[in-house]
Design a protein around this motif. Structure first.
Motif, PDB file in Angstrom:
ATOM      1  N   ARG A 304      77.990  19.056  42.305  1.00  0.00           N
ATOM      2  CA  ARG A 304      76.775  19.886  42.367  1.00  0.00           C
ATOM      3  C   ARG A 304      76.554  20.564  41.022  1.00  0.00           C
ATOM      4  N   GLN A 305      75.266  20.648  40.615  1.00  0.00           N
ATOM      5  CA  GLN A 305      74.846  21.413  39.445  1.00  0.00           C
ATOM      6  C   GLN A 305      73.922  22.536  39.905  1.00  0.00           C
ATOM      7  N   MET A 306      74.203  23.766  39.452  1.00  0.00           N
ATOM      8  CA  MET A 306      73.524  24.956  39.953  1.00  0.00           C
ATOM      9  C   MET A 306      72.318  25.313  39.069  1.00  0.00           C
ATOM     10  N   TRP A 307      71.215  24.576  39.260  1.00  0.00           N
ATOM     11  CA  TRP A 307      70.003  24.823  38.488  1.00  0.00           C
ATOM     12  C   TRP A 307      69.144  25.949  39.060  1.00  0.00           C
ATOM     13  N   ASP A 323      72.631  17.625  43.793  1.00  0.00           N
ATOM     14  CA  ASP A 323      73.812  17.184  44.534  1.00  0.00           C
ATOM     15  C   ASP A 323      73.981  15.682  44.404  1.00  0.00           C
ATOM     16  N   ARG A 324      75.235  15.245  44.332  1.00  0.00           N
ATOM     17  CA  ARG A 324      75.528  13.806  44.245  1.00  0.00           C
ATOM     18  C   ARG A 324      76.715  13.466  45.142  1.00  0.00           C
ATOM     19  N   TYR A 325      76.533  12.432  45.977  1.00  0.00           N
ATOM     20  CA  TYR A 325      77.588  11.912  46.837  1.00  0.00           C
ATOM     21  C   TYR A 325      77.821  10.448  46.458  1.00  0.00           C
ATOM     22  N   SER A 326      79.081  10.044  46.384  1.00  0.00           N
ATOM     23  CA  SER A 326      79.362   8.648  46.046  1.00  0.00           C
ATOM     24  C   SER A 326      80.696   8.229  46.649  1.00  0.00           C
ATOM     25  N   TYR A 353      74.249   8.569  46.569  1.00  0.00           N
ATOM     26  CA  TYR A 353      72.975   9.219  46.859  1.00  0.00           C
ATOM     27  C   TYR A 353      72.959  10.528  46.096  1.00  0.00           C
ATOM     28  N   GLN A 354      71.835  10.834  45.446  1.00  0.00           N
ATOM     29  CA  GLN A 354      71.759  12.093  44.721  1.00  0.00           C
ATOM     30  C   GLN A 354      70.378  12.718  44.813  1.00  0.00           C
ATOM     31  N   ARG A 355      70.384  14.037  44.911  1.00  0.00           N
ATOM     32  CA  ARG A 355      69.168  14.846  44.800  1.00  0.00           C
ATOM     33  C   ARG A 355      69.116  15.369  43.377  1.00  0.00           C
ATOM     34  N   SER A 356      68.059  15.006  42.662  1.00  0.00           N
ATOM     35  CA  SER A 356      67.944  15.392  41.266  1.00  0.00           C
ATOM     36  C   SER A 356      67.675  16.894  41.139  1.00  0.00           C
ATOM     37  N   TYR A 357      67.771  17.378  39.909  1.00  0.00           N
ATOM     38  CA  TYR A 357      67.458  18.773  39.635  1.00  0.00           C
ATOM     39  C   TYR A 357      65.956  19.017  39.544  1.00  0.00           C
ATOM     40  N   ILE A 358      65.168  17.965  39.659  1.00  0.00           N
ATOM     41  CA  ILE A 358      63.710  18.057  39.526  1.00  0.00           C
ATOM     42  C   ILE A 358      63.057  18.097  40.904  1.00  0.00           C
ATOM     43  N   ASN A 359      62.204  19.096  41.142  1.00  0.00           N
ATOM     44  CA  ASN A 359      61.415  19.218  42.366  1.00  0.00           C
ATOM     45  C   ASN A 359      59.942  19.167  41.976  1.00  0.00           C
ATOM     46  N   VAL A 360      59.232  18.132  42.472  1.00  0.00           N
ATOM     47  CA  VAL A 360      57.830  17.920  42.121  1.00  0.00           C
ATOM     48  C   VAL A 360      56.950  18.248  43.317  1.00  0.00           C
ATOM     49  N   GLN A 361      56.075  19.244  43.149  1.00  0.00           N
ATOM     50  CA  GLN A 361      55.153  19.660  44.198  1.00  0.00           C
ATOM     51  C   GLN A 361      55.874  19.966  45.512  1.00  0.00           C
TER      52      GLN A 361
END
Length: 428
Positions: A304-307, A323-326, A353-361
């Motif tokens: 996890r990266q705390m952005w 978050d990243r799971y592998s 599977y990963q959720r990027s640090y970028i959230n769009v709309q």
């Protein structure tokens, strides 16, 4: 010496090649670009799962504590490249060159080069160069002009990225525990431009923004490893990593040109400021069973990266925790060379599977991938090793009408190892 000289020249030349990215990636417009979470090493065929992975003959930089696993009195040189083939669909924009909403792109880049050795019985070290983030996009859009319903065509382009030159160290503490630390010099430039053309208003304005970044950063790791069961054939490794929140110094400037003329106050140094990189942590394990001629391993990671605490946001997007799971699976087989079992070939499967640090709309950017890999150490030339990994994946924030990227990535890594110049003396 010829091998070392050749690879050093490759290293120097790669300083320019690593930056030559050609793949169009629309989501790289946000933040500092798309952050590279792939480990371009032996773990690539296992979804880059490797926080708890240890190897005697390969440079594993997923966790600096792993450098203690290297064979004493040997030096290792590793270099790799990656080919990316992508298809973009459901886009609400057209490519500036082709005009198509279904876009194809492909690219090949040098991904990394690294050197490592076991300095002493308790100390392993590595140096290398690899990408940290990349920015590459090129597309058109429409922008309204005034109350009359006029529209201007806007071309958005961006190139560049942040690179990482690192010096990693691992130290053994007893027979079952290692710790490590990496010092990295982060550097790079992001170049973004907007070209607005409105024929009815006789306007042609280009705004270029240049962001230069640099600093020395640190991250840390630890591994615990042991054997158990009958005849100690089972092995277990637990790994952990930690990165503190650290600053990335930035110099931001903007140039605005109308036609061929720089506008008044159109060349401005906006700021010399600090872009904070987030704290992060990760953990993983490796469970393996080994016989004389074969080893079977299963691995899993989470990081996890705390952005979110940094509160970064822009027009239409914000930065949030990533978050990243592998997980990965490997079968390694050995062959006899002069009555000594030596690893000859290995096969890998993995996924992530990963959720990027970028959230769009309001929708987080997500990515998943499935990987497979094979590695060969030729019996005739046991000092060389070759690793090939194939990955299929998809990236999107899955909002209606959003951009979906389907990609295939081929990664090739070449590894060479030999004895240090000890003139036959045993130094450890």
């Amino acid at each position: 010496m010829r091998i070392i000289t050749f690879l050093i020249l490759v290293f120097i030349s790669s300083l320019g090649v690593v930056q030559a990215q050609n793949t169009t990636s629309p989501y790289s417009i946000y933040g500092i670009g798309v952050i590279e979470n792939n480990a371009y090493n032996r773990t690539a065929g296992m979804g880059s799962t490797g926080i708890a992975y240890r190897s005697e003959n390969n440079i594993i930089n997923n966790n600096p504590a792993a450098y203690t696993a290297l064979i004493p009195q040997m030096f290792h040189i590793e270099a790799g490249g990656s080919g990316d083939f992508s298809s973009y669909t459901n886009a609400n924009f057209s490519n500036a060159t082709t005009g198509y909403t279904n876009q194809l792109s492909n690219d090949f880049t040098v991904t990394h080069i690294s050197f490592a050795t076991k300095v002493t019985k308790f100390w392993g070290a590595a140096v290398g160069l690899q990408p940290y983030s990349r920015m590459n996009y090129d597309y058109n859009g429409l922008q309204p002009l005034g109350p009359q319903g006029e529209e201007a065509t806007v071309t958005y382009q961006g190139t560049g990225g942040v690179h990482k030159a690192y010096f990693g160290n691992g130290f053994s503490i007893g027979k079952h525990f290692s710790v490590g630390a990496t010092a990295s010099f982060m550097f790079g430039a992001l170049n973004q431009s907007e070209n607005l053309i409105a024929p009815t208003a006789n306007a042609n304005v280009t705004t270029t923004r240049n962001l230069y970044m640099r600093n020395v950063l640190f991250d840390f790791g630890a591994q615990y490893y042991t054997h158990f069961g009958k005849e100690k054939k089972w092995g277990l490794t637990l790994g952990a990593t930690y990165t503190p929140q650290q600053p990335l110094y930035a110099e931001d400037s903007v140039v605005t040109i109308s036609g061929n003329t720089i506008l008044p106050n159109g060349n401005v140094l906006l700021d010399r400021n600090v872009f904070q990189l987030p704290s992060g942590y990760g953990g993983g394990f490796q469970l393996s069973k080994e016989s004389v001629m074969k080893r079977v391993s299963f691995l899993a990671d989470y990081s996890r990266q705390m952005w979110s605490p940094l509160n970064y946001q822009g027009t239409g997007y914000s930065l949030e925790n990533a978050d990243r799971y592998s997980a990965g699976f490997e079968v390694s087989k050995k062959a006899n060379i002069f009555n000594t079992p030596v690893e000859h070939v290995y096969y890998q499967l993995g996924g992530y599977y990963q959720r990027s640090y970028i959230n769009v709309q309001g929708y987080p950017l997500q990515e998943w991938g499935a990987t497979m890999g094979i590695g060969i150490n030729p019996l005739r030339y046991p000092q060389w090793g070759y690793h090939i990994a194939l990955e299929y994946g998809q990236t999107s924030n899955y909002e209606i009408g959003s951009i979906k990227e389907d990609f295939v990535r081929l990664t090739v890594t070449i590894h060479y190892w030999d004895r240090w110049f000890t003139r036959g003396r045993r130094v450890l």
